[in-house]
Structures are given as structure tokens and as C-alpha cells.
Design a protein around this motif. Structure first.
Motif, PDB file in Angstrom:
ATOM      1  N   GLY A   1       0.813  -1.221   0.000  1.00  0.00           N
ATOM      2  CA  GLY A   1       0.000   0.000   0.000  1.00  0.00           C
ATOM      3  C   GLY A   1       0.845   1.269   0.000  1.00  0.00           C
ATOM      4  N   THR A   2       0.331   2.311   0.644  1.00  0.00           N
ATOM      5  CA  THR A   2       1.045   3.592   0.708  1.00  0.00           C
ATOM      6  C   THR A   2       2.283   3.434   1.608  1.00  0.00           C
ATOM      7  OG1 THR A   2      -0.145   4.262   2.687  1.00  0.00           O
ATOM      8  CG2 THR A   2      -1.170   4.839   0.578  1.00  0.00           C
ATOM      9  N   PRO A   3       3.230   4.387   1.537  1.00  0.00           N
ATOM     10  CA  PRO A   3       4.404   4.298   2.433  1.00  0.00           C
ATOM     11  C   PRO A   3       3.972   4.217   3.900  1.00  0.00           C
ATOM     12  CG  PRO A   3       4.769   5.962   0.755  1.00  0.00           C
ATOM     13  CD  PRO A   3       3.358   5.499   0.573  1.00  0.00           C
TER      14      PRO A   3
ATOM     15  N   GLY B   1       8.540  -7.728   1.150  1.00  0.00           N
ATOM     16  CA  GLY B   1       9.386  -6.530   1.271  1.00  0.00           C
ATOM     17  C   GLY B   1       9.491  -5.984   2.689  1.00  0.00           C
ATOM     18  N   LEU B   2       9.322  -6.839   3.693  1.00  0.00           N
ATOM     19  CA  LEU B   2       9.489  -6.378   5.083  1.00  0.00           C
ATOM     20  C   LEU B   2      10.817  -6.909   5.628  1.00  0.00           C
ATOM     21  CD1 LEU B   2       5.876  -6.810   6.542  1.00  0.00           C
ATOM     22  CD2 LEU B   2       6.914  -4.754   5.569  1.00  0.00           C
ATOM     23  N   THR B   3      11.324  -6.234   6.657  1.00  0.00           N
ATOM     24  CA  THR B   3      12.634  -6.583   7.213  1.00  0.00           C
ATOM     25  C   THR B   3      12.458  -7.190   8.600  1.00  0.00           C
ATOM     26  OG1 THR B   3      13.488  -4.647   6.085  1.00  0.00           O
ATOM     27  CG2 THR B   3      14.923  -5.614   7.755  1.00  0.00           C
ATOM     28  N   ILE B   4      13.069  -8.361   8.800  1.00  0.00           N
ATOM     29  CA  ILE B   4      13.026  -8.986  10.134  1.00  0.00           C
ATOM     30  C   ILE B   4      13.889  -8.124  11.067  1.00  0.00           C
ATOM     31  CG2 ILE B   4      13.694 -11.052  11.467  1.00  0.00           C
ATOM     32  CD1 ILE B   4      11.360 -11.686   9.617  1.00  0.00           C
ATOM     33  N   PRO B   5      13.344  -7.738  12.229  1.00  0.00           N
ATOM     34  CA  PRO B   5      14.066  -6.766  13.083  1.00  0.00           C
ATOM     35  C   PRO B   5      15.218  -7.403  13.878  1.00  0.00           C
ATOM     36  CG  PRO B   5      12.022  -7.421  14.124  1.00  0.00           C
ATOM     37  CD  PRO B   5      12.056  -8.130  12.807  1.00  0.00           C
ATOM     38  N   ASP B   6      16.059  -8.150  13.181  1.00  0.00           N
ATOM     39  CA  ASP B   6      17.167  -8.821  13.859  1.00  0.00           C
ATOM     40  C   ASP B   6      18.413  -8.653  12.991  1.00  0.00           C
ATOM     41  OD1 ASP B   6      19.021 -10.519  14.933  1.00  0.00           O
ATOM     42  OD2 ASP B   6      17.729 -12.283  15.001  1.00  0.00           O
ATOM     43  N   PRO B   7      19.288  -7.689  13.339  1.00  0.00           N
ATOM     44  CA  PRO B   7      20.452  -7.424  12.483  1.00  0.00           C
ATOM     45  C   PRO B   7      21.413  -8.609  12.409  1.00  0.00           C
ATOM     46  CG  PRO B   7      20.506  -6.074  14.508  1.00  0.00           C
ATOM     47  CD  PRO B   7      19.219  -6.829  14.534  1.00  0.00           C
TER      48      PRO B   7
ATOM     49  N   ALA C   1       2.904  -1.840   8.744  1.00  0.00           N
ATOM     50  CA  ALA C   1       3.146  -3.295   8.720  1.00  0.00           C
ATOM     51  C   ALA C   1       4.525  -3.605   9.314  1.00  0.00           C
ATOM     52  CB  ALA C   1       3.055  -3.818   7.282  1.00  0.00           C
ATOM     53  N   GLN C   2       5.526  -2.789   8.932  1.00  0.00           N
ATOM     54  CA  GLN C   2       6.888  -3.020   9.438  1.00  0.00           C
ATOM     55  C   GLN C   2       6.931  -2.836  10.959  1.00  0.00           C
ATOM     56  OE1 GLN C   2       9.823  -4.026   7.655  1.00  0.00           O
ATOM     57  NE2 GLN C   2      10.405  -4.362   9.791  1.00  0.00           N
ATOM     58  N   ASP C   3       6.224  -1.812  11.439  1.00  0.00           N
ATOM     59  CA  ASP C   3       6.200  -1.540  12.883  1.00  0.00           C
ATOM     60  C   ASP C   3       5.570  -2.726  13.645  1.00  0.00           C
ATOM     61  OD1 ASP C   3       6.128   0.123  15.344  1.00  0.00           O
ATOM     62  OD2 ASP C   3       3.957  -0.013  15.012  1.00  0.00           O
ATOM     63  N   ALA C   4       4.499  -3.294  13.056  1.00  0.00           N
ATOM     64  CA  ALA C   4       3.860  -4.445  13.718  1.00  0.00           C
ATOM     65  C   ALA C   4       4.816  -5.636  13.734  1.00  0.00           C
ATOM     66  CB  ALA C   4       2.556  -4.800  12.999  1.00  0.00           C
ATOM     67  N   LEU C   5       5.516  -5.856  12.617  1.00  0.00           N
ATOM     68  CA  LEU C   5       6.494  -6.965  12.572  1.00  0.00           C
ATOM     69  C   LEU C   5       7.589  -6.731  13.622  1.00  0.00           C
ATOM     70  CD1 LEU C   5       7.932  -9.436  11.370  1.00  0.00           C
ATOM     71  CD2 LEU C   5       8.737  -7.991   9.495  1.00  0.00           C
ATOM     72  N   ASN C   6       8.045  -5.478  13.735  1.00  0.00           N
ATOM     73  CA  ASN C   6       9.105  -5.167  14.713  1.00  0.00           C
ATOM     74  C   ASN C   6       8.659  -5.522  16.126  1.00  0.00           C
ATOM     75  OD1 ASN C   6      10.442  -4.123  12.555  1.00  0.00           O
ATOM     76  ND2 ASN C   6      10.209  -1.965  13.143  1.00  0.00           N
ATOM     77  N   ARG C   7       7.384  -5.230  16.440  1.00  0.00           N
ATOM     78  CA  ARG C   7       6.909  -5.465  17.819  1.00  0.00           C
ATOM     79  C   ARG C   7       6.548  -6.924  18.086  1.00  0.00           C
ATOM     80  NH1 ARG C   7       2.384  -3.264  18.296  1.00  0.00           N
ATOM     81  NH2 ARG C   7       2.189  -2.206  16.309  1.00  0.00           N
TER      82      ARG C   7
END
Ligand code: BYC
Length: 329
Positions: free
Chosen positions: A178-180, A243-249, A186-192
Motif C-alpha cells: 500500500g502507501t508508504p 518486502g518487510l525486514t526482520i528486526p534482527d540485524p 506493517a513493518q512496525d507491527a512486525l518489529n513489535r
């Protein structure tokens, strides 16, 4: 029963487990096997019921009628799962009232994951995708668990969880495309939700007190760490796909083992949440206690109705049978 007789029964029981036979409620079983099953099945049932609360928070705010219908159906499924599991647990000789009492008094555990808040609509996507995704990985092996009623309940539960996982992933995919701002949500929810979802699968094998015995009894078919690795291996490519990033460097794919390696989890946070000090523990329990207290009149009315219509009470069936007989004569 003499010691010799008990030993004999234990040997028969162990041989049945070794042959992968199902243990049924009326079969002889060691007391510890019974107690362990009451513990795990009731914790599982409580998790399903408490797990309705974080999602229930979003029914009135779902972004469309279609999303609202799907979310409602999912939450109703969770109630159904709780009911199958409470019924399976009751076959081990514990009453539903006792089980509820253990939950309401804080004596019983339920899954740590449901003590986190649901802040945005994307959390509905993250729960379906990650929490139900982890639940499927945990529960598919339970369809072959040794206790018959638990194994049978899991077959249906797993089918429904697959629908839940897909509806969650579809929400995440729509937001990610969707929009930025939507992608950011979505990314914020994945992070949490990422790390709590990994911890949901239980402490490390080294810290797990029950795994060894539960594996011997074939209650558990896989260890907590094996399930966690399977979850990571399955879910990371899904995140990449949308296109989401797993919050684990530290996350990286090991070409030799063909598994993802991931960072250390915050086990202090996990134990705090398990012990009742997570962000929403108090809210969750008070919501359940209020629902129980406010529902008393419904339970009383249902019991009064059942007694009135029971074939075993004078007001119910017997007088009806007498009336029918009189009419027939
Ligand atoms: N949260 O020796 P361990 C769902 C406790 S709902 C809290 O490894 P075990 C859904 C554990 O109880 C799906 N406590 O234990 C619903 C033990 O304490 P006690 C829920 C946890 O049993 C709505 C201690 O830590 N799934 O999908 O061998 C909406 C030591 O652990 C947790 C199930 O319940 C935790 N995460 O293994 C959406 C599956 N983890 O009892 C979705 C069935 C551990 O000695 N349960 N503890 O005081 C299991 O498979 C196993 O019980 C576990 C833990 C893998 C969870």
C-alpha cells in the motif's frame, strides 16, 4: 494396588507409548502423565480464550466489512478451540469450574504472547501471520500426540489455524503493497511481534523443565528450539517476499546447515511476562474475570432451562411423557 501391580501397569503403558498407540481417558495412565496433560492442555485452552482479547479489540475498527467478517470468524474459531481443549482436559478428571478458577486466580499460565497490546490494524495481520503461524508449527506435531482426545482436537484446530495464518499474511501483504504509511505500519507491527512470537514457543531446551519427560511420553514430538528454528526458517522468506525486514540485524542464512541463524532472545522479558508482569497481563485477567461474573445470569438461566426440559426431572421430561401418554389414551 500393590507396588508390583503398579510396575506391571507402567510397563504395559510404556509399551503402548512405544507402539505409538493412543492413550484414551479410561485407560490406566501414570498420575504424572495425567497431571502433565492437565497442565499443558488447560494452558493451551486458556491461551485460546485469552487470545481472543487482543484481536477482539479491533472488531469495531476493522477497515472494511470483509475484514470485519474474517476477523470475527477467526476470533469465534479461537473460542471453539478453547472449548474442544477444555473438553479434552475434562476427560482427565478435572472440572471446567476448577480450570476457570485456576485461570481467574492467576494460578494457571496461558501463552505469554497475549500479554502484548494491539496498537494498530497491522497488528491483526501480524498476529495471524506470526502468532497463528507459530501456533501451527507447534500444533501440527500435537496431532500425533499420545493422548487421544488432545490429538483429535488438534486436527481440526490446525485446519482452522491455517486459515488464520493466511488471513493475517494477506493483511500484511496488502499493507506492505500500500502507501508508504501503510507499509510502515506493517513493518512496525512486525518489529513489535517478531521476538514475542519466537518466545511464544517456550524457553530454550536447556531451560525447559518439561521437554525431556514430555518427549518420552510423546506428548511433545519436537523440542521448543526445534520448533523455533522451523518457525524462523519458514517465516523469514515470507517477510522478504512482501518486502518487510526482520528486526534482527544478526539474522543470516547458513548455507551449510540450510538454516537461519538468529540473535539471542530477551529471556528476562519472557519470564517477566510469564510471571504476570507483561504490558497487558492485568487487563487480560480482569477482562476474563468480568466476563465470567457478568455471564452468571446466562449460565443460571441455561441450567434452569436444562433442568426444566431434562427427561430426569419431574418438571421436565417425566411430566411431558405423562402428558403425551394421557393424550395417547
Ligand atoms: N507462555 O518446560 P517448558 C493460539 C511455561 S493459542 C507462558 O518448556 P512445556 C492462538 C511452561 O508452562 C496457542 N508460559 O514447558 C489463540 C512451564 O511452566 P509450568 C497456545 C510458558 O509445557 C488465539 C515453564 O514455562 N499454544 O495459537 O514443555 C489467537 C517451562 O516451560 C510459555 C499452546 O499452548 C509461554 N509461551 O512447553 C491466536 C501449545 N512457554 O507449567 C492464536 C501447547 C513455556 O511448569 N503447549 N511456558 O508452570 C505447548 O506446546 C507447550 O506447553 C509449550 C511449553 C511449548 C508452550
Amino acid at each position: 494396588m500393590s507396588e508390583h501391580e503398579v510396575k506391571n501397569l507402567e510397563e504395559i503403558f510404556d509399551a503402548r507409548i512405544a507402539r505409538d498407540e493412543k492413550i484414551e481417558p479410561k485407560d490406566w495412565m501414570p498420575e504424572k502423565y495425567r497431571q502433565t496433560h492437565i497442565r499443558q492442555i488447560s494452558q493451551h485452552a486458556h491461551s485460546e480464550i485469552v487470545g481472543m482479547l487482543p484481536e477482539g479489540n479491533w472488531i469495531t475498527r476493522a477497515p472494511s466489512l470483509k475484514r470485519k467478517v474474517a476477523l470475527l470468524a477467526k476470533i469465534q474459531d479461537e473460542a471453539g478451540h478453547g472449548l474442544y481443549l477444555y473438553s479434552a482436559c475434562e476427560t482427565l478428571g478435572v472440572s471446567r469450574e476448577e480450570l476457570y478458577d485456576q485461570l481467574h486466580s492467576g494460578k494457571a499460565k496461558y501463552s505469554s504472547i497475549f500479554n502484548y497490546p494491539t496498537l494498530t490494524w497491522a497488528d491483526m495481520g501480524a498476529i495471524g501471520w506470526l502468532v497463528d503461524g507459530a501456533a501451527i508449527i507447534n500444533q501440527v506435531p500435537l496431532t500425533t500426540t499420545s493422548f487421544g482426545p488432545y490429538a483429535r482436537a488438534m486436527v481440526r484446530v490446525c485446519k482452522e489455524e491455517s486459515f488464520h495464518q493466511r488471513q493475517g499474511f494477506q493483511i500484511m501483504m496488502t499493507l506492505a503493497e500500500g502507501t508508504p504509511e501503510q507499509k510502515e505500519m506493517a513493518q512496525d507491527a512486525l518489529n513489535r511481534w517478531w521476538f514475542p512470537s519466537l518466545m511464544m514457543l517456550g524457553p530454550t531446551d536447556a531451560a525447559s523443565v518439561h521437554t525431556e519427560q514430555s518427549m518420552k511420553w510423546k506428548l511433545k514430538r519436537k523440542t521448543n528450539d526445534e520448533l523455533r528454528q522451523q518457525f524462523v526458517d519458514q517465516t523469514v522468506p515470507q517477510a522478504h517476499m512482501i518486502g518487510l525486514t526482520i528486526p534482527d540485524p544478526t539474522l543470516k542464512f547458513n548455507e551449510e546447515t540450510k538454516h537461519y541463524e538468529f540473535g539471542e532472545l530477551d529471556w528476562d522479558e519472557f519470564w517477566q511476562v510469564v510471571k504476570g508482569h507483561g504490558p497487558c497481563n492485568k487487563d487480560r485477567i480482569s477482562a476474563r474475570v468480568n466476563a465470567w461474573n457478568n455471564g452468571k445470569w446466562v449460565r443460571d438461566a441455561a441450567m434452569a432451562y436444562a433442568e426444566k426440559h431434562s427427561p430426569l426431572t419431574p418438571e421436565g421430561g417425566i411430566s411431558k411423557i405423562q402428558n403425551n401418554l394421557k393424550q395417547a389414551i
